[in-house]
Structures are given as C-alpha cells and as structure tokens.
Design a protein around this motif. Structure first.
Motif, PDB file in Angstrom:
ATOM      1  N   TRP A 136       0.807  -1.218   0.000  1.00 20.01           N
ATOM      2  CA  TRP A 136       0.000   0.000   0.000  1.00 20.01           C
ATOM      3  C   TRP A 136       0.844   1.273   0.000  1.00 20.01           C
ATOM      4  O   TRP A 136       0.301   2.370   0.006  1.00 20.01           O
ATOM      5  CB  TRP A 136      -0.952  -0.011   1.192  1.00 20.01           C
ATOM      6  CG  TRP A 136      -1.617  -1.348   1.346  1.00 20.01           C
ATOM      7  CD1 TRP A 136      -1.532  -2.187   2.408  1.00 20.01           C
ATOM      8  CD2 TRP A 136      -2.430  -2.022   0.386  1.00 20.01           C
ATOM      9  NE1 TRP A 136      -2.241  -3.333   2.179  1.00 20.01           N
ATOM     10  CE2 TRP A 136      -2.809  -3.253   0.924  1.00 20.01           C
ATOM     11  CE3 TRP A 136      -2.870  -1.705  -0.908  1.00 20.01           C
ATOM     12  CZ2 TRP A 136      -3.603  -4.166   0.253  1.00 20.01           C
ATOM     13  CZ3 TRP A 136      -3.667  -2.622  -1.574  1.00 20.01           C
ATOM     14  CH2 TRP A 136      -4.026  -3.826  -0.999  1.00 20.01           C
ATOM     15  N   PHE A 137       2.170   1.129   0.008  1.00 22.44           N
ATOM     16  CA  PHE A 137       3.022   2.306  -0.025  1.00 22.44           C
ATOM     17  C   PHE A 137       2.790   3.069  -1.325  1.00 22.44           C
ATOM     18  O   PHE A 137       2.763   2.487  -2.407  1.00 22.44           O
ATOM     19  CB  PHE A 137       4.501   1.917   0.062  1.00 22.44           C
ATOM     20  CG  PHE A 137       4.928   1.338   1.378  1.00 22.44           C
ATOM     21  CD1 PHE A 137       4.192   1.539   2.537  1.00 22.44           C
ATOM     22  CD2 PHE A 137       6.088   0.589   1.473  1.00 22.44           C
ATOM     23  CE1 PHE A 137       4.594   1.013   3.756  1.00 22.44           C
ATOM     24  CE2 PHE A 137       6.506   0.058   2.680  1.00 22.44           C
ATOM     25  CZ  PHE A 137       5.758   0.268   3.825  1.00 22.44           C
ATOM     26  N   GLY A 138       2.615   4.363  -1.213  1.00 24.49           N
ATOM     27  CA  GLY A 138       2.526   5.228  -2.389  1.00 24.49           C
ATOM     28  C   GLY A 138       1.129   5.634  -2.807  1.00 24.49           C
ATOM     29  O   GLY A 138       0.959   6.690  -3.403  1.00 24.49           O
ATOM     30  N   ASP A 139       0.095   4.813  -2.542  1.00 23.52           N
ATOM     31  CA  ASP A 139      -1.239   5.203  -3.004  1.00 23.52           C
ATOM     32  C   ASP A 139      -2.264   5.325  -1.872  1.00 23.52           C
ATOM     33  O   ASP A 139      -3.429   5.548  -2.114  1.00 23.52           O
ATOM     34  CB  ASP A 139      -1.752   4.251  -4.084  1.00 23.52           C
ATOM     35  CG  ASP A 139      -2.003   2.832  -3.585  1.00 23.52           C
ATOM     36  OD1 ASP A 139      -1.578   2.503  -2.459  1.00 23.52           O
ATOM     37  OD2 ASP A 139      -2.624   2.056  -4.321  1.00 23.52           O
ATOM     38  N   HIS A 140      -1.801   5.178  -0.637  1.00 22.71           N
ATOM     39  CA  HIS A 140      -2.667   5.345   0.530  1.00 22.71           C
ATOM     40  C   HIS A 140      -2.222   6.579   1.302  1.00 22.71           C
ATOM     41  O   HIS A 140      -1.104   7.053   1.141  1.00 22.71           O
ATOM     42  CB  HIS A 140      -2.600   4.114   1.441  1.00 22.71           C
ATOM     43  CG  HIS A 140      -3.373   2.948   0.926  1.00 22.71           C
ATOM     44  ND1 HIS A 140      -3.193   2.408  -0.331  1.00 22.71           N
ATOM     45  CD2 HIS A 140      -4.343   2.205   1.499  1.00 22.71           C
ATOM     46  CE1 HIS A 140      -4.015   1.392  -0.499  1.00 22.71           C
ATOM     47  NE2 HIS A 140      -4.729   1.241   0.600  1.00 22.71           N
ATOM     48  N   ARG A 141      -3.095   7.079   2.141  1.00 21.61           N
ATOM     49  CA  ARG A 141      -2.805   8.260   2.956  1.00 21.61           C
ATOM     50  C   ARG A 141      -2.746   7.848   4.417  1.00 21.61           C
ATOM     51  O   ARG A 141      -3.487   6.978   4.858  1.00 21.61           O
ATOM     52  CB  ARG A 141      -3.911   9.289   2.747  1.00 21.61           C
ATOM     53  CG  ARG A 141      -3.666  10.616   3.372  1.00 21.61           C
ATOM     54  CD  ARG A 141      -2.691  11.479   2.602  1.00 21.61           C
ATOM     55  NE  ARG A 141      -3.174  11.854   1.304  1.00 21.61           N
ATOM     56  CZ  ARG A 141      -4.002  12.852   1.062  1.00 21.61           C
ATOM     57  NH1 ARG A 141      -4.430  13.609   2.043  1.00 21.61           N
ATOM     58  NH2 ARG A 141      -4.385  13.099  -0.149  1.00 21.61           N
ATOM     59  N   VAL A 142      -1.863   8.491   5.171  1.00 24.75           N
ATOM     60  CA  VAL A 142      -1.693   8.177   6.595  1.00 24.75           C
ATOM     61  C   VAL A 142      -2.783   8.844   7.422  1.00 24.75           C
ATOM     62  O   VAL A 142      -3.101  10.019   7.228  1.00 24.75           O
ATOM     63  CB  VAL A 142      -0.314   8.629   7.105  1.00 24.75           C
ATOM     64  CG1 VAL A 142      -0.186   8.420   8.611  1.00 24.75           C
ATOM     65  CG2 VAL A 142       0.803   7.896   6.364  1.00 24.75           C
ATOM     66  N   LEU A 143      -3.358   8.073   8.337  1.00 21.88           N
ATOM     67  CA  LEU A 143      -4.268   8.589   9.370  1.00 21.88           C
ATOM     68  C   LEU A 143      -3.615   8.331  10.714  1.00 21.88           C
ATOM     69  O   LEU A 143      -2.901   7.347  10.890  1.00 21.88           O
ATOM     70  CB  LEU A 143      -5.616   7.877   9.340  1.00 21.88           C
ATOM     71  CG  LEU A 143      -6.431   8.041   8.078  1.00 21.88           C
ATOM     72  CD1 LEU A 143      -6.313   6.810   7.226  1.00 21.88           C
ATOM     73  CD2 LEU A 143      -7.868   8.312   8.430  1.00 21.88           C
ATOM     74  N   ARG A 144      -3.893   9.206  11.665  1.00 25.48           N
ATOM     75  CA  ARG A 144      -3.330   9.039  12.995  1.00 25.48           C
ATOM     76  C   ARG A 144      -4.423   9.223  14.040  1.00 25.48           C
ATOM     77  O   ARG A 144      -5.456   9.842  13.787  1.00 25.48           O
ATOM     78  CB  ARG A 144      -2.210  10.072  13.223  1.00 25.48           C
ATOM     79  CG  ARG A 144      -1.017   9.957  12.279  1.00 25.48           C
ATOM     80  CD  ARG A 144      -0.267   8.646  12.379  1.00 25.48           C
ATOM     81  NE  ARG A 144       0.452   8.486  13.616  1.00 25.48           N
ATOM     82  CZ  ARG A 144       1.716   8.776  13.826  1.00 25.48           C
ATOM     83  NH1 ARG A 144       2.463   9.222  12.833  1.00 25.48           N
ATOM     84  NH2 ARG A 144       2.258   8.619  15.001  1.00 25.48           N
ATOM     85  N   GLY A 145      -4.195   8.679  15.225  1.00 28.52           N
ATOM     86  CA  GLY A 145      -5.030   8.984  16.372  1.00 28.52           C
ATOM     87  C   GLY A 145      -6.053   7.976  16.815  1.00 28.52           C
ATOM     88  O   GLY A 145      -6.465   7.993  17.965  1.00 28.52           O
ATOM     89  N   GLY A 146      -6.531   7.101  15.970  1.00 20.85           N
ATOM     90  CA  GLY A 146      -7.559   6.161  16.389  1.00 20.85           C
ATOM     91  C   GLY A 146      -8.938   6.791  16.471  1.00 20.85           C
ATOM     92  O   GLY A 146      -9.082   8.004  16.474  1.00 20.85           O
ATOM     93  N   SER A 147      -9.943   5.961  16.523  1.00 21.49           N
ATOM     94  CA  SER A 147     -11.329   6.433  16.583  1.00 21.49           C
ATOM     95  C   SER A 147     -12.018   5.876  17.821  1.00 21.49           C
ATOM     96  O   SER A 147     -11.444   5.100  18.569  1.00 21.49           O
ATOM     97  CB  SER A 147     -12.106   5.983  15.344  1.00 21.49           C
ATOM     98  OG  SER A 147     -12.476   4.613  15.450  1.00 21.49           O
ATOM     99  N   TYR A 148     -13.267   6.242  17.975  1.00 21.49           N
ATOM    100  CA  TYR A 148     -14.046   5.729  19.101  1.00 21.49           C
ATOM    101  C   TYR A 148     -14.194   4.207  19.053  1.00 21.49           C
ATOM    102  O   TYR A 148     -14.495   3.574  20.053  1.00 21.49           O
ATOM    103  CB  TYR A 148     -15.416   6.408  19.192  1.00 21.49           C
ATOM    104  CG  TYR A 148     -16.368   6.098  18.064  1.00 21.49           C
ATOM    105  CD1 TYR A 148     -17.256   5.038  18.152  1.00 21.49           C
ATOM    106  CD2 TYR A 148     -16.403   6.880  16.912  1.00 21.49           C
ATOM    107  CE1 TYR A 148     -18.154   4.758  17.134  1.00 21.49           C
ATOM    108  CE2 TYR A 148     -17.296   6.615  15.884  1.00 21.49           C
ATOM    109  CZ  TYR A 148     -18.163   5.549  15.996  1.00 21.49           C
ATOM    110  OH  TYR A 148     -19.038   5.281  14.984  1.00 21.49           O
TER     111      TYR A 148
END
Length: 182
Positions: A136-148
């Motif tokens: 998935w390197f190169g075409d995905h975006r990083v998300l941080r923090g986690g959700s509920y």
C-alpha cells in the motif's frame, strides 16, 4: 453515502440508522479529499504525519509514553476509545486527554487524516505479513489517532493507519493545521 439532507436538517448515517447531525460533535466518515477541501475553505491545511506526531508527543517526559497525556495504558482510557461511548463526541470534551501543548483528543473520537502519503519509515524491512503494509506504499494516505471504535490496547501516538484518500467508510475526520508566518 454517510450524510443526507432532510428538509433543513442534515442527517448522518451511523451503522444502520440515520440521525440528525450534532453540530457539536466531530464529523466522521470524511474522505481525505473532503478533509482537504474543508481545510482549504477554512484557509488551513491537513497536518503532515510528522507534524501530527510532534504535536501529540510534544513535552512528554518519557519517550516510551504511549498517550499524549503521558503514561502507558490506563484502564479505562480517558479517551473516546473501545466503543465505550459508542459514537463521536464534542471535540472539546475530555480535557484529561489534552497534550502538553493543550491539544485535545489526539487519540480517540476519529482517525485524523494527514497530508502524508503512506510509505516506509527509514530502515523498514517487511515482516512475515508482507501483504499488510508494503503493497500500500505510495497510493494510501496516513491517518493518525484512532477512533471511538479503536481498541485502546492498540493505539498510541506512534501508531499509523492508512486508507486510500477517497475512502469514506473509515471512522475518519479532520484536524486542521495553520501555517504560521514568522
């Protein structure tokens, strides 16, 4: 897919139910493209992954602290994690989760899109699950923090998630960054 208008009221879909959007709650099911558009509308931008982590970890006394408020796993976590509340909440709630810089809810509530494309950290070597991240390197975006809905035993200020920027099914939202002029 996740929002619709009913007359003058906006509704949000949560699992199989439509409910009025609470203007005091964090938005969820936002794509990276929608997050970027909203940021531009507000004269802001999405933080980079490095900026997000720096903001979450700034001032922590111990490099091993997992949470922005310091320390390790607490039970129960003070953040909106583990489906304990079961939905997004007001971003100003839970002051006990504040970072040393005064930022609130950097863990829990919603995953937060960054402007960073998902790629390996320096020195990365694929582990036994080669299908997990490397493809998935190169075409995905990083998300941080986690959700509920994220398990507190998994989340930390260093944990990364990744989705394609068009996805709206993740429990993802927005944290804005403003460029400061000297």
């Amino acid at each position: 897919v996740h929002w619709r208008r009913d007359g003058t009221i906006w509704l949000a879909r949560s699992f199989d139910r439509w409910s009025p959007i609470d203007a005091d709650h964090a938005m969820v099911h936002v794509s990276a493209y929608e997050a970027e558009a909203y940021a531009a509308y507000r004269g802001a931008r999405l933080p980079t992954e490095a900026e997000w982590e720096y903001a979450a970890r700034w001032g922590l006394p111990d490099p091993d602290d997992r949470f922005p408020w310091g320390g390790g796993l607490e039970a129960p976590s003070p953040a909106n994690l583990d489906l304990a509340i079961g939905h997004v909440i007001d971003p100003s709630a839970l002051p006990e989760t504040d970072t040393r810089a005064g930022l609130r809810q950097m863990l829990g509530n919603v995953w937060e899109w960054t402007s960073t494309t998902f790629g390996p950290y320096p020195g990365f070597e694929p582990g036994p699950y080669k299908e997990y991240s490397q493809p998935w390197f190169g075409d995905h975006r990083v998300l941080r923090g986690g959700s509920y809905a994220t398990r507190s035993r998994l989340v930390s200020t260093r944990w990364r998630n990744f989705y394609t920027p068009d996805r709206t099914d993740a429990f993802a939202g927005i944290r804005l960054a403003w460029s400061v002029q000297p």
